[in-house]
Design a protein around this motif. Structure first.
Motif: not given
Length: 591
Positions: A114, A264, A267-269, A271-272, A487
């Protein structure tokens, strides 16, 4: 014509810096000569507004003409070394210590990524600022860049938000300073150094005299001289860097790699989401860009100073985040005092005081550098006559704009005395991001449009591609903030953004940077636009409302004051240039 001294007569004595209190000093424009002239100007507001909307400034005007309004030059005393540490001192405040805990709960050990993502995002804005600062090394920073490329009106809206940002940012740091000091004395109540006044509304009823004192001291140092302030900053910043190095080393020594598993968890969510939170710990670099007029060798020192400091800060932030999640399991990290709690957990309770001292030092240097940068913003705005040119005057001995510094100091001290941090933060965030976005747009305009040179067909194509870039960036922000996570939609909108940027990349560039240029144009500025719009979208409804109200007030001021002052100045200069050209022509005829 101005009267000239006759042979044998002495030039009139220069006026004292401190004896400028006449109406002519504050409002020298013909519009404000008397009530009748002002009424006449108001009757021509539509035509004057059209003139200001359609006209843009130029590099030479900002570089050569406007500085004359200050009467004395600022001292060129800064090198790349100064800029690196000014960048470090401005950006590395309390943010890394306050925000990391909250963000870690969103991303887990991936908080390291991040910080890397946010650092890259900030670097994109730094690149855009750097090209402008090298090409137009003046005190105005983003105000001057927008005035040159997007015109007088857009620059004014930016200027108003710049001043708002200056007030709010300094006030917020002042109140944070009090909170941190209070937490070192009494961890149960961070407001015990403030005075509660029950008759005032919530958010404005905790009076903070310590914040006022801190602001007065920091701005007083800034007024005394840029070189002195820079030296104090880099000495303090080096001391802070040693403390940060201690935190990283201890974290790696006492840390456990098993604390990094799972890396993680959200997840990616996650991180953003965390990247959007920690981005605020990277802001402040624009204050350093405002010091370009005082840099010895702008073409060499500014790129090294700005890009070097942001790269260094990104590496430091990533290492500090990694040290934290190695010292303590991410589920146990404190949202409010992450590093202090982590040190307590490994048996180093005394180290939490070192962390607090480092945070206080960071806020102090942020105030010092902010004082320098904010005053230079105000100076260039005053040079353009959008506010009284009295604030543009530079002191002959110190080489600093004392009146401009006093304006920012008094305004921020009043705000800091009354206003709580939660009220301040949302206004500051919106102003900062909107200016970063506008600078990226201005860079694209600079490369692809030159008045009287760009073909109309190319201009239409450029505007269409810019519209696609901005529109698709807004769409991505809207999808994310309405919790659409499939996505497919992101791919569709991403392809539209890519197509718009590619379309612009295929257009002929009308201008090439003379000294230093942003690489991969239009991709880098387009990414910067997208990221800043994405972060603007993450702000709440109240932030949009406050921004709209403040902008509406600025527009009212512009219609009644700003448009007339700048119109008068622009047309006075045009008349002077016409007379000069006529005089030159007459001399050529006589010869």
């Amino acid at each position: 014509m101005d009267s000239q001294p006759q042979p044998g007569q002495q030039d009139p004595e220069p006026r004292s810096y401190w004896k400028r209190w006449t109406k002519q000093d504050f409002f020298p424009e013909p519009t404000f000569r008397n009530l009748s002239s002002y009424k006449d100007a108001l009757s021509h507001t539509p035509s004057r507004l059209k003139d200001r909307l359609l006209n843009r400034s130029s590099d030479s005007f900002e570089l050569l003409h406007l500085p004359k309004q200050s009467e004395h030059h600022m001292h060129r005393c800064l090198t790349w070394w100064d800029l690196i540490w000014l960048g470090f001192g401005s950006v590395v405040g309390s943010g890394i210590f306050v925000i990391t805990g909250e963000a870690t709960l969103l991303a887990g050990p991936a908080i390291v990524l991040s910080y890397a993502i946010s650092g890259l995002s900030a670097l994109l804005s730094v690149l855009c600022y750097t090209e402008f600062a090298v090409e137009v090394p003046v005190a105005g920073g983003s105000f001057s860049y927008l005035r040159i490329e997007l015109g007088d009106f857009v620059a004014f809206i930016a200027a108003g938000n710049i001043l708002l940002e200056a007030m709010v940012g300094a006030a917020g740091l002042g109140r944070s300073w009090t909170s941190y000091l209070a937490s070192m004395i009494n961890t149960d109540n961070t407001d015990f150094l403030r005075f509660r006044v029950s008759s005032l509304p919530d958010g404005f009823n905790l009076l903070d005299p310590i914040a006022v004192v801190v602001l007065l001291v920091a701005n007083g140092i800034a007024m005394s001289g840029t070189a002195r302030t820079s030296m104090l900053n880099w000495i303090a910043s080096i001391a802070s860097a040693l403390v940060i190095l201690f935190i990283i080393v201890v974290g790696f020594i006492y840390g456990k790699t098993e604390n990094l598993r799972p890396f993680f968890p959200y997840g990616a969510e996650g991180v953003f989401k965390a990247a959007a939170v920690v981005y605020w710990s990277y802001t402040g670099f624009d204050m350093v860009a405002n010091l370009a007029e005082e840099v010895k060798q702008p073409s060499k020192d500014i790129p090294v100073g700005l890009i070097g400091s942001m790269s260094l800060i990104t590496v430091i932030y990533c290492l500090m985040a990694l040290a934290l999640v190695m010292m303590q399991k991410y589920t146990e990290v404190s949202a409010d005092a992450a590093y202090s709690v982590a040190f307590t957990a490994i048996g180093m309770n005394w180290a939490k005081y070192l962390v607090s001292i480092c945070a206080l030092k960071g806020m102090t240097t942020s105030l010092l550098v902010g004082s320098l940068g904010q005053a230079r913003y105000t100076t260039q705005i005053a040079r353009s006559h959008m506010i009284s040119p009295w604030f543009a005057l530079v002191h002959p001995r110190t080489g600093t704009p004392i009146y401009a510094t006093m304006l920012v100091t008094i305004a921020s001290a009043i705000v800091a005395f009354f206003t709580s941090l939660d009220v301040l933060s949302s206004v500051f965030s919106f102003s900062t991001l909107s200016i970063f976005m506008c600078v990226a747009i201005a860079l694209l305009v600079r490369r692809y449009y030159v008045k009287d040179l760009t073909a109309k067909n190319d201009l239409v194509k450029f505007l269409a591609s810019l519209f696609v870039i901005i529109g698709s960036s807004i769409a991505i922000a809207a999808l994310w903030n309405t919790d659409v996570r499939g996505w497919v939609w992101y791919v569709v909108v991403g392809v539209i953004w890519f197509s718009g940027t590619l379309w612009m990349a295929l257009l002929p560039k009308q201008r090439v940077a003379k000294v230093w240029s942003v690489p991969l144009v239009p991709w880098v500025p387009a990414l910067s636009i997208g990221i800043n719009l994405f972060l603007i979208g993450s702000l709440g409804y109240v932030a949009f409302l406050r921004f709209a109200i403040c902008t509406a007030v600025m527009i009212v001021y512009y219609l009644f004051v700003g448009v007339h002052a700048t119109y008068d100045v622009a047309h006075q200069i045009d008349r002077q240039e016409s007379r000069t050209e006529e005089g030159s022509a007459s001399q050529r005829v006589l010869l």
